[in-house]
Write an enzyme that holds these catalytic residues in place. Structure first.
Site, mmCIF file in Angstrom:
data_model
loop_
_atom_site.group_PDB
_atom_site.id
_atom_site.type_symbol
_atom_site.label_atom_id
_atom_site.label_comp_id
_atom_site.label_asym_id
_atom_site.label_seq_id
_atom_site.Cartn_x
_atom_site.Cartn_y
_atom_site.Cartn_z
ATOM 1 N N ASP A 69 0.826 -1.200 0.000
ATOM 2 C CA ASP A 69 0.000 0.000 0.000
ATOM 3 C C ASP A 69 0.864 1.254 0.000
ATOM 4 O O ASP A 69 2.035 1.231 0.386
ATOM 5 C CB ASP A 69 -0.967 0.007 1.192
ATOM 6 C CG ASP A 69 -0.255 0.132 2.529
ATOM 7 O OD1 ASP A 69 0.723 -0.622 2.737
ATOM 8 O OD2 ASP A 69 -0.673 0.961 3.367
ATOM 9 N N ASP A 91 8.552 4.320 -1.268
ATOM 10 C CA ASP A 91 7.852 3.763 -0.109
ATOM 11 C C ASP A 91 6.577 3.040 -0.540
ATOM 12 O O ASP A 91 5.523 3.637 -0.647
ATOM 13 C CB ASP A 91 7.529 4.890 0.861
ATOM 14 C CG ASP A 91 6.962 4.414 2.178
ATOM 15 O OD1 ASP A 91 7.130 3.240 2.514
ATOM 16 O OD2 ASP A 91 6.349 5.238 2.884
ATOM 17 N N GLU A 121 0.045 -0.809 5.718
ATOM 18 C CA GLU A 121 1.134 -0.300 6.552
ATOM 19 C C GLU A 121 1.016 1.209 6.759
ATOM 20 O O GLU A 121 1.385 1.724 7.820
ATOM 21 C CB GLU A 121 2.485 -0.639 5.906
ATOM 22 C CG GLU A 121 3.690 -0.446 6.811
ATOM 23 C CD GLU A 121 4.269 0.963 6.798
ATOM 24 O OE1 GLU A 121 5.086 1.276 7.691
ATOM 25 O OE2 GLU A 121 3.898 1.756 5.903
ATOM 26 N N GLU A 122 0.493 1.922 5.761
ATOM 27 C CA GLU A 122 0.375 3.367 5.854
ATOM 28 C C GLU A 122 -0.838 3.802 6.671
ATOM 29 O O GLU A 122 -1.063 4.996 6.884
ATOM 30 C CB GLU A 122 0.284 3.993 4.461
ATOM 31 C CG GLU A 122 1.469 3.706 3.552
ATOM 32 C CD GLU A 122 2.750 4.396 3.992
ATOM 33 O OE1 GLU A 122 2.731 5.093 5.034
ATOM 34 O OE2 GLU A 122 3.778 4.238 3.305
ATOM 35 N N HIS A 316 6.389 9.766 0.829
ATOM 36 C CA HIS A 316 5.126 10.500 0.960
ATOM 37 C C HIS A 316 5.152 11.868 0.264
ATOM 38 O O HIS A 316 4.265 12.686 0.500
ATOM 39 C CB HIS A 316 4.757 10.707 2.432
ATOM 40 C CG HIS A 316 4.609 9.432 3.215
ATOM 41 N ND1 HIS A 316 4.174 9.405 4.526
ATOM 42 C CD2 HIS A 316 4.833 8.135 2.874
ATOM 43 C CE1 HIS A 316 4.143 8.157 4.955
ATOM 44 N NE2 HIS A 316 4.544 7.364 3.962
#
Length: 345
Positions: A69, A91, A121-122, A316
């Site tokens: 994700d 990421d 995970e995010e 991000h």
């Protein structure tokens, strides 16, 4: 199998372009199922899909665990020379590609390794939590996150998400005798602590809500604190500090993830260090200011560390990019480390 550099880089380019072409923010990981089935078929690895849409390739008692994700905000993939951009390039689809290639190489050599592309995970790490609760155990785990290609992360801070709800008396603003906003704004200022040094917790208000009428004092006041704290700091002490400032309010914890710390003699750490040294690269051990799935997965095995290609400063952001050289170095690092861990297993 020879680790022919150009062959691996071309495979990495193809795999990463495939993964970046599918937008997989937290909650939409299932969109990548077709890509993983194709990868599994091409690399002769078994594919397992879980109820949270985590994807596992191969079988073995050593786990390479990254995540599929991403944060929201699609960035279409593009390739310029040996640099690849796109949402998740850093990421963590870049690290995931290195892990897939390393697993393929090691499985061909007879060292059974499993790759996990974990979900969520995010967000709230549903994939990691699902894996922990499954009872599955591994002898070693390497977590795939961007660590600038030469760093190995041995410590992550813990996470607390704290909700504070306060209640007051609504009155006409022209004749009010009390105001819940004025009462608790000082409490926010006194409780908050911006990130300054690793050894101190950061207590950051991220949401404040109060009132719904322009001429009536509010009956409710809400603030959310995002807290990150290092190994050795008590969760209870943080909660007590905030509770003391917000006397009379209700405090609830929306999410709690403890900090994690491993030593340099941990087998996974030592293997990764030597994996870099074998390439003439000097490794560095680092502490990370956020949290990752490593915080949860340490409950499966004490032999755990985090390592991966990519500049962590680009996570991000709108400028996620990674080079094929970074992916190649990381792939060799994983392969070298796995050879050592397989011999010890």
């Amino acid at each position: 199998m020879q680790l022919e550099k150009e062959l691996l880089k071309q495979k990495a380019r193809k795999l990463l372009e495939q993964l970046l072409s599918v937008y997989t923010p937290s909650g939409q990981e299932g969109l990548a199922k077709g890509i993983f089935q194709k990868i599994a078929d091409e690399l002769n690895l078994n594919l397992y899909v879980t109820s949270t849409n985590s994807f596992f390739l191969g079988d073995g008692e050593i786990l390479l665990a990254s995540h599929i994700d991403t944060v929201p905000g699609y960035i279409p993939p593009s390739i310029l020379g040996e640099e690849i951009t796109g949402r998740g390039a850093v990421d963590a689809k870049g690290p995931l590609v290195s892990m897939i290639l390393a697993s393929w190489i090691m499985n061909e050599r007879g060292c059974k390794v499993q790759v996990g592309a974990l979900s969520d995970e995010e967000n709230k790490s549903a994939g990691a939590r699902e894996l922990v609760s499954s009872g599955k155990r591994f002898s070693h785990i390497i977590v795939g996150e961007p660590t600038n290609t030469t760093h190995i992360a041995v410590e992550y801070r813990g996470l607390l998400r704290i909700n504070v709800n306060c209640h007051g008396k609504p009155e006409h603003s022209s004749s009010a005798t009390d105001n819940i906003i004025l009462k608790y704004i000082p409490a926010i200022l006194e409780s908050s602590q911006l990130p300054s040094q690793y050894s101190s917790p950061s207590i950051v208000p991220t949401i404040v809500r109060s009132g719904d009428s322009p001429n009536v004092t509010p009956s409710d006041f809400y603030v959310h604190f995002d807290v990150r704290y290092p190994y050795g700091i008590s969760e209870g002490d943080i909660l007590s500090k905030i509770s003391e400032k917000f006397e009379g309010c209700d405090l609830t914890v929306g999410e709690s993830i403890p900090p994690v710390k491993v030593g340099p003699s941990t087998p996974a750490v030592r293997a990764l260090m030597r994996g870099l040294l074998q390439q003439g690269v000097k490794p560095s051990l680092v502490r990370k200011g956020g949290t990752s799935d490593m915080n949860l997965l340490i409950s499966i095995t004490p032999s755990i560390a985090t390592y991966g290609p990519g500049d962590s400063r680009l996570e991000h952001t709108e400028f996620e990019r990674i080079t094929l050289d970074e992916i190649y170095i990381a792939t060799l690092t994983y392969v070298n480390a796995l050879e050592e861990l397989c011999l010890k297993h």
